[in-house]
Design a protein around this motif. Structure first.
Motif, PDB file in Angstrom:
ATOM      1  N   THR A 455       0.832  -1.210   0.000  1.00  0.00           N
ATOM      2  CA  THR A 455       0.000   0.000   0.000  1.00  0.00           C
ATOM      3  C   THR A 455       0.862   1.253   0.000  1.00  0.00           C
ATOM      4  OG1 THR A 455      -1.817  -1.119   1.140  1.00  0.00           O
ATOM      5  CG2 THR A 455      -1.756   1.278   1.291  1.00  0.00           C
ATOM      6  N   ILE A 456       1.903   1.269   0.816  1.00  0.00           N
ATOM      7  CA  ILE A 456       2.785   2.437   0.874  1.00  0.00           C
ATOM      8  C   ILE A 456       3.493   2.646  -0.453  1.00  0.00           C
ATOM      9  CG2 ILE A 456       4.892   3.357   1.942  1.00  0.00           C
ATOM     10  CD1 ILE A 456       2.371   3.632   3.688  1.00  0.00           C
ATOM     11  N   GLU A 457       3.949   1.575  -1.073  1.00  0.00           N
ATOM     12  CA  GLU A 457       4.637   1.704  -2.359  1.00  0.00           C
ATOM     13  C   GLU A 457       3.710   2.240  -3.445  1.00  0.00           C
ATOM     14  OE1 GLU A 457       7.276   1.785  -5.452  1.00  0.00           O
ATOM     15  OE2 GLU A 457       7.592   1.805  -3.277  1.00  0.00           O
ATOM     16  N   GLU A 458       2.473   1.760  -3.494  1.00  0.00           N
ATOM     17  CA  GLU A 458       1.534   2.276  -4.494  1.00  0.00           C
ATOM     18  C   GLU A 458       1.177   3.730  -4.212  1.00  0.00           C
ATOM     19  OE1 GLU A 458       0.770   0.888  -7.295  1.00  0.00           O
ATOM     20  OE2 GLU A 458       1.916  -0.899  -6.774  1.00  0.00           O
ATOM     21  N   ALA A 459       1.057   4.095  -2.939  1.00  0.00           N
ATOM     22  CA  ALA A 459       0.783   5.495  -2.594  1.00  0.00           C
ATOM     23  C   ALA A 459       1.938   6.389  -3.011  1.00  0.00           C
ATOM     24  CB  ALA A 459       0.521   5.617  -1.089  1.00  0.00           C
TER      25      ALA A 459
END
Length: 651
Positions: A455-459
């Motif tokens: 999730t953090i990487e996609e954000a």
């Protein structure tokens, strides 16, 4: 079969919450026979990985699929009864999701047919067509019926609920007999801290048995060997058609990796794959993305065959050529920027075949490899898939969605004018530069964020795109022709994150999928901390997003990007956890109910997937290939049954 744009039928069958689409192989006829033959061989290698993905996504998926198909094909009872019709829909959903779990929410499907009907139907068909090992039909039914009909047994493929053992509560088939703590300890022990680390665990099942905890590696003579042998065969066939010696070497390295299962061989392949940029044909084939593992370690099998869209690639190439400028002007802490951006390449491509975790539901943009150290040292490849985005756009024409959810006529006109170009550009920025931007601080474990890492990487990648799509640099580079165009992307993104993506969530459920969590995180966080900039307002009893200051919103995105990059660079697990749990998981029930009611009235399927074209070699009387024919007329049901027969390897 060549069809004009006007006569091409993009829309196929619809069932449950799914709409099937077709995609065109534009300008395929302009490729050389050598290029077409290469695509054909790579396509066969792509389709032979299908059973691997099914098995990865659930221990019982293959047996259930084959049993359903046997009943569907052989059942001689009343095929118009409600139970049989429900079984048909269930089977089609299993095909779509590569198993019995929803491809997005990962919750187990609820069968609309009774267990009594199912047992009788299975017993009525030829037992030789059922996946029976040494047991009986009753033994098969006693094995799979609880999995299908009991909602408490293996209920979720990927569980990311905070505070639970994510391994023991996830039904994905990457682990056997181990706990989350045992998995984390096993792979932590492999990291010696000296130099670049392989993607530990990427291509194996971790098992705990009488031998202790050990890996079953996915390779030619290991687990999934029967499927991998077929993939190797077609990759070997592809060698004779390689466009260059560099491309041939890349394929040879992939074959070697499939034979050894050695992650060091995978890294060598990945490095050479990144460096090979001059050819028109490219492909992805292997254990790649880790979204299907709650800890983000195990790679699901996927395949895509692609050829360059030369006209549209000019856009992506412009972005790639200016990668250093974008990195240097990023609003993140300079410690987290890359001093020198290496090896960034970007193409817009046409998909020629989809497989595994990219089929039927596919990404529209991809950036690889995933290994941080390879990105840092050698760069990355980014693609945006133009014929898939075009199919989505054509299928959406006139469905009333934008008119229902966009706040007013001026905003609607802005989105109609700039929405498509901004969508493509945001995808380019996300894939080409976003995923490749920034750097980890020395000593930071790339797996430190655990179940929040995806999730953090996609954000991070989305925020990079959101920040820069509003930059005057894009107008200067000729990528946009208006300084107001970015507002179309900002509005649609916030509307999606706050409201419209909720059409994919069942009432009472949380947000589970990493990309959806990412969009909710960005939008909810921005609204919660800046209520004067983003509002949800009522008009004629309906809720709408209103953005009061687009320039101020860009500054919000800059602050978010800076913090998300810090979390990534420092491996700050607690900060990642706090942000995701606060903004990205829970659903506003009132808004959710309203959005579902409004959306349902439009009668639109919330999820789309693709039917592959059929590629067939045309041969002369001597058996020499003279052309590769393309046929778009195969329907979903026929294609799936054909694949289950023609590309069956594991059951």
């Amino acid at each position: 079969m060549d069809m004009s744009e006007e006569s091409f039928n993009y829309v196929g069958e619809r069932f449950a919450d799914l709409q099937m689409l077709r995609y065109r192989l534009d300008d395929f006829d302009k490729l050389t026979l050598r290029q077409k033959s290469l695509i054909y061989c790579l396509a066969k290698a792509t389709l032979y990985g299908r059973d691997i993905t099914f098995d990865e996504f659930g221990k019982y998926n293959l047996k259930i699929r084959k049993t359903l198909e046997a009943v569907f094909c052989l059942y001689k009872g009343n095929r118009n009864c409600a139970d049989f019709e429900a079984l048909t829909v269930y089977m089609k959903r299993v095909w779509f999701s590569n198993g019995i779990y929803h491809h997005y929410g990962t919750e187990k499907f609820e069968p609309g047919f009774s267990e009594e009907f199912f047992r009788k139907a299975v017993k009525s068909v030829d037992a030789s067509r059922l996946p029976i090992d040494d047991g009986s039909v009753d033994a098969l039914l006693n094995e799979i019926c609880p999995v299908i009909f009991d909602p408490t047994i293996l209920p979720k493929r990927v569980n990311k609920a905070d505070g639970e053992d994510l391994i023991r509560t996830s039904a994905c088939n990457y682990y056997s007999g181990v706990s989350q703590r045992e998995v984390e300890d096993f792979y932590a022990a492999k990291k010696n801290g000296d130099g670049p680390q392989p993607s530990w665990g990427l291509n194996s099942t971790l098992v705990k048995d009488e031998k202790g905890i050990h890996e079953e590696v996915w390779r030619e003579n290991g687990k999934y060997g029967k499927a991998i042998n077929k993939i190797i065969y077609w990759l070997t066939e592809a060698l004779q058609y390689a466009e260059s010696k560099e491309q041939k070497h890349v394929i040879e390295l992939l074959i070697k990796y499939y034979r050894t299962g050695d992650l060091a061989d995978f890294d060598k392949y990945s490095i050479e794959w990144v460096k090979e940029k001059g050819d028109s044909i490219d492909f992805i084939n292997g254990f790649i993305e880790v979204y299907g593992d709650p800890l983000g370690l195990k790679g699901s099998w996927e395949g895509i065959v692609e050829y360059r869209d030369n006209k549209a690639t000019a856009r992506a190439a412009t972005i790639a050529a200016n990668a250093q400028w974008f990195e240097d002007h990023s609003p993140v802490d300079p410690r987290f920027r890359k001093p020198v951006v290496k090896g960034v390449s970007a193409n817009v491509i046409c998909a020629a075949m989809l497989g595994g975790d990219e089929y039927p539901s596919s990404a529209i943009g991809i950036n690889l490899p995933n290994a941080e150290w390879i990105r840092s040292e050698y760069g990355s490849k980014s693609v945006t898939i133009s014929n898939l985005t075009h199919a989505y756009s054509m299928a959406a024409k006139g469905n009333g969605f934008k008119e229902e959810f966009i706040i007013d006529e001026p905003t609607l006109r802005l989105i109609e004018k700039y929405g498509d170009v901004c969508d493509d550009l945001h995808t380019d920025l996300h894939e080409c530069l976003g995923h490749g931007s920034g750097q980890l601080l020395p000593g930071t474990d790339p797996d430190a964020l655990k179940n929040y890492g995806n999730t953090i990487e996609e954000a991070r990648a989305d925020l990079f795109g959101l920040y820069y799509i509003a930059d005057p640099k894009l107008v200067e580079l000729g990528l946009l022709n208006s300084n107001d165009a970015f507002k179309a992307q900002y509005y649609e993104y916030i509307m999606n994150g706050l409201m419209t993506q909720l059409v994919r969530i069942r009432p009472g459920h949380n947000i589970e999928e990493a990309h959806m969590r990412n969009r909710a995180l960005i939008a909810q966080w921005a609204r919660d901390t800046n209520p004067e900039i983003i509002e949800i307002v009522k008009k004629e009893g309906k809720s709408f997003v209103r953005i009061n200051d687009y320039e101020a919103l860009r500054r919000v995105f800059a602050k978010q990007l800076a913090e998300i990059q810090r979390i990534k660079s420092e491996g700050d697990f607690m900060a990642a956890r706090n942000l995701v749990e606060k903004y990205a998981v829970k659903v506003d029930k009132t808004i959710h109910k309203e959005v579902l009611e409004r959306y349902n009235r439009l009668n639109i399927a919330p999820y789309k997937g693709f039917i592959n074209p059929v590629l067939t070699p045309i041969k002369d009387e001597k058996g020499n290939i003279t052309d590769i024919a393309v046929d778009y007329t195969e329907d979903y049901e026929h294609q799936m049954l054909r694949y289950s027969n023609e590309y069956a390897t594991l059951i």
